[in-house]
Design an enzyme around this catalytic site. Sequence first.
Site: not given
Length: 374
Positions: A263-264
């Site tokens: 996600g990051c």
Amino acid sequence: MRGTIGPEMARALVAAGAVALVAIPALVHRGGKARTSSAGKTGLERVLLGLVSIAFLASLVWIATPLLGFADYPLRPLAFLAGAGLLLLGLWLLYRSHADLGRSWSITLALREDHRLVTKGLYRHVRHPMYLALLCYGAGQTLVLPNWLAGPAYFAAFLLLVGFRTGPEERMMEARFGADYRAYRTRTGRLLPVKLLAPSRLLPGLPPGTVAPAQELETRMLAEGDPVPDVTLTGMDGQPVSLSAFRGNKLVLYFYPKDDTSGCTREAKEFTALAGEFEKAGTWILGVSKDDPKKHAKFTEKYDLGIKLASDMDGSVCEAFGTWGQKSLYGRKYMGIDRATFLIDRDGTLARAWRKVKVPGHVEEVLAAARELP
């Protein structure tokens, strides 16, 4: 005034207040019952609730009998009027608190199975408005009821109960609601709204308007329209990066959990893809996590990121912005960074805040807000 305000008026007002004190919860919550999921009263809580009940009955004894007459003193009209105002304020706050809380109310330190975190109405500003209501009522009764025993008894007993219950109650709420409750706690006052507590939220000795360092801001979450504290992070080159260095420009300050996770990585790549558009909008981008500068450098090189990253290794900036909280993964609870984004205007004021961010579509939404911001 002495001729119109006497003991009989005091008796009538205290009696009406006592009836209202009992009637308000009964009327607001009539027909609504729910099972409790936490333990009921502890031994000490039973004692304190018993003291509150005795103190409440003491006022009724004073109204109906002469037993406490030996502790009477002359009624003071101005004190009576001030007390009447506090009584009415307390009863109004009590009604509003019960109405806002709804089915989440319990007389004991217990959470109902359907308990939810209420942040509307009075609870938007104060975590314990019901306690505030009853303290106002007790203070009002102290002034209205001209008896050294019955007058202050309820206020004193309830003050002890509040002192005992608030800490355990807040820990219980934090255990149930985790980061949501910690975020709520940082932007609200325990018994008084945060705005009324200013400038006590500032460091002692600082002039009005001076913002305390990040580690002193744990008790209040930043809200849109607030000045952003001039916190300092560590850049990828190991040098300090202060938010004040971006004054005169708009800044997107986004917090993310960890470098090189799915996600990051997606979020960083999407900010990179639109970095040119943010530049056209006069907006810098700064990503923040607790990863050290070396990890940031490797992360940036691996994905050819075109944005700046900074380290908050001690977590103080995350605490200041309310992005550090309890998380859960496969039943395991741990502390970490909640994904969040803050858009700061050219004057250093928080223009927009996105919390509990979901990555898909988020960067485009931030860009649209940056374009609208002067």
